[in-house]
Design a protein around this motif. Structure first.
Motif, PDB file in Angstrom:
ATOM      1  N   LYS A  93       0.822  -1.209   0.000  1.00 27.25           N
ATOM      2  CA  LYS A  93       0.000   0.000   0.000  1.00 27.25           C
ATOM      3  C   LYS A  93       0.863   1.269   0.000  1.00 27.25           C
ATOM      4  O   LYS A  93       0.565   2.233  -0.684  1.00 27.25           O
ATOM      5  N   TYR A  94       1.934   1.251   0.802  1.00 23.76           N
ATOM      6  CA  TYR A  94       2.819   2.413   0.908  1.00 23.76           C
ATOM      7  C   TYR A  94       4.225   2.021   0.451  1.00 23.76           C
ATOM      8  O   TYR A  94       4.975   1.397   1.218  1.00 23.76           O
ATOM      9  N   PRO A  95       4.616   2.379  -0.772  1.00 25.08           N
ATOM     10  CA  PRO A  95       5.938   1.999  -1.288  1.00 25.08           C
ATOM     11  C   PRO A  95       7.101   2.497  -0.431  1.00 25.08           C
ATOM     12  O   PRO A  95       8.149   1.858  -0.391  1.00 25.08           O
ATOM     13  N   ALA A  96       6.927   3.593   0.287  1.00 23.59           N
ATOM     14  CA  ALA A  96       8.012   4.110   1.139  1.00 23.59           C
ATOM     15  C   ALA A  96       8.356   3.136   2.264  1.00 23.59           C
ATOM     16  O   ALA A  96       9.460   3.154   2.799  1.00 23.59           O
ATOM     17  N   LEU A  97       7.414   2.261   2.607  1.00 21.93           N
ATOM     18  CA  LEU A  97       7.624   1.300   3.700  1.00 21.93           C
ATOM     19  C   LEU A  97       8.062  -0.067   3.191  1.00 21.93           C
ATOM     20  O   LEU A  97       8.255  -0.994   3.990  1.00 21.93           O
ATOM     21  N   GLN A  98       8.213  -0.202   1.914  1.00 24.92           N
ATOM     22  CA  GLN A  98       8.474  -1.506   1.300  1.00 24.92           C
ATOM     23  C   GLN A  98       9.723  -2.186   1.858  1.00 24.92           C
ATOM     24  O   GLN A  98       9.719  -3.379   2.129  1.00 24.92           O
ATOM     25  N   ILE A 120       6.101  -3.733  10.720  1.00 21.72           N
ATOM     26  CA  ILE A 120       5.234  -3.216   9.653  1.00 21.72           C
ATOM     27  C   ILE A 120       4.821  -4.440   8.835  1.00 21.72           C
ATOM     28  O   ILE A 120       5.672  -5.183   8.362  1.00 21.72           O
ATOM     29  N   THR A 121       3.521  -4.667   8.706  1.00 18.97           N
ATOM     30  CA  THR A 121       3.046  -5.861   7.996  1.00 18.97           C
ATOM     31  C   THR A 121       3.482  -5.829   6.537  1.00 18.97           C
ATOM     32  O   THR A 121       3.783  -4.764   5.989  1.00 18.97           O
ATOM     33  N   SER A 122       3.507  -7.011   5.918  1.00 13.48           N
ATOM     34  CA  SER A 122       4.025  -7.121   4.550  1.00 13.48           C
ATOM     35  C   SER A 122       3.205  -6.328   3.538  1.00 13.48           C
ATOM     36  O   SER A 122       3.727  -5.913   2.512  1.00 13.48           O
ATOM     37  N   ASP A 123       1.929  -6.063   3.824  1.00 14.55           N
ATOM     38  CA  ASP A 123       1.124  -5.233   2.914  1.00 14.55           C
ATOM     39  C   ASP A 123       1.237  -3.747   3.241  1.00 14.55           C
ATOM     40  O   ASP A 123       0.615  -2.920   2.596  1.00 14.55           O
ATOM     41  N   THR A 124       2.031  -3.415   4.256  1.00 14.74           N
ATOM     42  CA  THR A 124       2.309  -2.054   4.748  1.00 14.74           C
ATOM     43  C   THR A 124       1.047  -1.312   5.195  1.00 14.74           C
ATOM     44  O   THR A 124       1.032  -0.084   5.207  1.00 14.74           O
ATOM     45  N   GLU A 125       0.008  -2.029   5.588  1.00  7.59           N
ATOM     46  CA  GLU A 125      -1.229  -1.386   6.032  1.00  7.59           C
ATOM     47  C   GLU A 125      -1.328  -1.268   7.554  1.00  7.59           C
ATOM     48  O   GLU A 125      -2.112  -0.476   8.059  1.00  7.59           O
ATOM     49  N   THR A 126      -0.536  -2.069   8.269  1.00  4.09           N
ATOM     50  CA  THR A 126      -0.672  -2.118   9.723  1.00  4.09           C
ATOM     51  C   THR A 126       0.695  -2.048  10.395  1.00  4.09           C
ATOM     52  O   THR A 126       1.665  -2.612   9.909  1.00  4.09           O
ATOM     53  N   LEU A 127       0.723  -1.366  11.526  1.00  2.00           N
ATOM     54  CA  LEU A 127       1.909  -1.286  12.367  1.00  2.00           C
ATOM     55  C   LEU A 127       1.585  -2.065  13.638  1.00  2.00           C
ATOM     56  O   LEU A 127       0.544  -1.842  14.267  1.00  2.00           O
ATOM     57  N   VAL A 128       2.450  -2.979  14.019  1.00  2.00           N
ATOM     58  CA  VAL A 128       2.197  -3.828  15.183  1.00  2.00           C
ATOM     59  C   VAL A 128       3.211  -3.466  16.271  1.00  2.00           C
ATOM     60  O   VAL A 128       4.417  -3.637  16.090  1.00  2.00           O
ATOM     61  N   PHE A 129       2.699  -2.925  17.411  1.00  2.00           N
ATOM     62  CA  PHE A 129       3.537  -2.585  18.569  1.00  2.00           C
ATOM     63  C   PHE A 129       3.336  -3.663  19.628  1.00  2.00           C
ATOM     64  O   PHE A 129       2.225  -3.815  20.145  1.00  2.00           O
ATOM     65  N   ASP A 130       4.389  -4.383  19.951  1.00  2.00           N
ATOM     66  CA  ASP A 130       4.315  -5.413  20.991  1.00  2.00           C
ATOM     67  C   ASP A 130       3.056  -6.275  20.856  1.00  2.00           C
ATOM     68  O   ASP A 130       2.362  -6.559  21.826  1.00  2.00           O
ATOM     69  N   LEU A 135      -3.751   0.455  12.612  1.00  2.00           N
ATOM     70  CA  LEU A 135      -3.943   0.678  11.173  1.00  2.00           C
ATOM     71  C   LEU A 135      -3.244   1.969  10.745  1.00  2.00           C
ATOM     72  O   LEU A 135      -3.407   3.012  11.388  1.00  2.00           O
ATOM     73  N   ILE A 136      -2.467   1.903   9.675  1.00  2.00           N
ATOM     74  CA  ILE A 136      -1.749   3.079   9.156  1.00  2.00           C
ATOM     75  C   ILE A 136      -2.670   3.828   8.196  1.00  2.00           C
ATOM     76  O   ILE A 136      -3.198   3.252   7.248  1.00  2.00           O
ATOM     77  N   LYS A 137      -2.874   5.121   8.471  1.00  2.00           N
ATOM     78  CA  LYS A 137      -3.728   5.947   7.608  1.00  2.00           C
ATOM     79  C   LYS A 137      -2.935   6.651   6.521  1.00  2.00           C
ATOM     80  O   LYS A 137      -3.410   6.831   5.412  1.00  2.00           O
ATOM     81  N   SER A 138      -1.710   7.088   6.853  1.00  2.00           N
ATOM     82  CA  SER A 138      -0.899   7.777   5.858  1.00  2.00           C
ATOM     83  C   SER A 138       0.575   7.657   6.214  1.00  2.00           C
ATOM     84  O   SER A 138       0.929   7.399   7.363  1.00  2.00           O
ATOM     85  N   VAL A 139       1.388   7.865   5.203  1.00  2.00           N
ATOM     86  CA  VAL A 139       2.840   7.824   5.357  1.00  2.00           C
ATOM     87  C   VAL A 139       3.392   9.108   4.769  1.00  2.00           C
ATOM     88  O   VAL A 139       3.056   9.468   3.637  1.00  2.00           O
ATOM     89  N   GLY A 151      -1.598   7.098  12.197  1.00  2.00           N
ATOM     90  CA  GLY A 151      -2.585   6.028  12.296  1.00  2.00           C
ATOM     91  C   GLY A 151      -3.954   6.508  12.713  1.00  2.00           C
ATOM     92  O   GLY A 151      -4.221   7.700  12.811  1.00  2.00           O
ATOM     93  N   GLU A 152      -4.808   5.538  12.948  1.00  2.00           N
ATOM     94  CA  GLU A 152      -6.190   5.789  13.366  1.00  2.00           C
ATOM     95  C   GLU A 152      -6.209   6.416  14.759  1.00  2.00           C
ATOM     96  O   GLU A 152      -5.305   6.206  15.558  1.00  2.00           O
TER      97      GLU A 152
END
Length: 191
Positions: A93-98, A120-130, A135-139, A151-152
Motif C-alpha cells: 500500500k505504501y511503497p516508502a515502507l516496502q 510493519i506488515t508485509s502489505d504495509t497497512e498495519t503497524l504492530v507494537f508489541d 492501522l496506518i492511515k498515511s505515510v 494512524g487511526e
C-alpha cells in the motif's frame, strides 16, 4: 464497254469471294484468338500464383520467425519481470515502507517507556507494537530521511498514532523518535 463490264464483274466476284472467305474464316480466327488469349491469361495466372505462393511462403517463414522471436522475447521479459517481482513485495500500500515491510524490529535498549518491538506488515497497512495492531492511515516522508506514520485515532498509544523512524545505514537498523528521544531498533533480537 465489254472490258469495263468484265472488269467490274471480276471485281464484284473478287469482293464476294473475299467476303465469303472472310465470313468463313472469321469464326475460326475468333476461336483461335480466344484460345491464344486464354493460353496467355492462364500462363499469366500461373506465373502470378507462383509469385503469390513464393511471397506467402516467405511471409509465413518471416512471420513464424517473428512469432518465435516475439515468444522468446516475451519469455525472457516474463522471466525478468518474475525476477524483479520476487524482490518486490506484492500489493504494497505504501511503497516508502516496502524495505521495512514484514520485518520485526527490536529495541536495542529495552529499558524504555516505548514498545520494545514493532513490525510493519508485509502489505504495509498495519503497524504492530508489541503484538497490538494499529492501522496506518498515511505515510509522510519527513526531513532528515524520517518516515512518519500516522494512524487511526483511539489506538493503544493515545488518541493519534504518530510514529517516526529513519534508517541507520540499512533497513535492518532504524532510529525511532519518541517525544524527542532517539531510540535504536534492529532486526536482530537483543541478547
Amino acid at each position: 464497254m465489254r472490258k469495263n463490264n468484265s472488269i467490274l464483274m471480276i471485281l464484284i466476284i473478287v469482293i464476294i469471294a473475299s467476303l465469303i472467305v472472310w465470313k468463313v474464316d472469321t469464326p475460326n480466327l475468333i476461336s483461335k484468338n480466344k484460345e491464344i488469349s486464354t493460353e496467355k491469361v492462364s500462363k499469366k495466372v500461373k506465373k502470378e500464383s507462383k509469385k503469390i505462393k513464393k511471397k506467402e511462403t516467405s511471409e509465413s517463414k518471416s512471420s513464424s520467425s517473428t512469432e518465435t522471436s516475439s515468444s522468446v522475447e516475451s519469455e525472457s521479459s516474463s522471466e525478468s519481470s518474475s525476477e524483479s517481482t520476487s524482490s518486490v513485495q506484492p500489493s504494497v500500500k505504501y511503497p516508502a515502507l516496502q524495505n521495512y515491510a514484514g520485518k520485526t524490529y527490536y529495541a536495542v535498549d529495552t529499558d524504555i517507556g516505548f514498545p520494545t518491538t514493532f513490525t510493519i506488515t508485509s502489505d504495509t497497512e498495519t503497524l504492530v507494537f508489541d503484538g497490538k495492531h494499529e492501522l496506518i492511515k498515511s505515510v509522510v516522508l519527513g526531513d532528515s530521511g524520517f518516515i512518519a506514520l500516522v494512524g487511526e485515532t483511539g489506538h493503544s498509544m493515545g488518541t493519534t498514532l504518530s510514529f517516526e523512524f529513519r534508517p541507520l545505514g540499512s533497513s535492518d537498523e532504524v532510529e525511532v523518535v519518541n517525544q524527542g528521544q532517539y531510540l535504536t531498533y534492529s532486526t536482530t533480537m537483543p541478547e
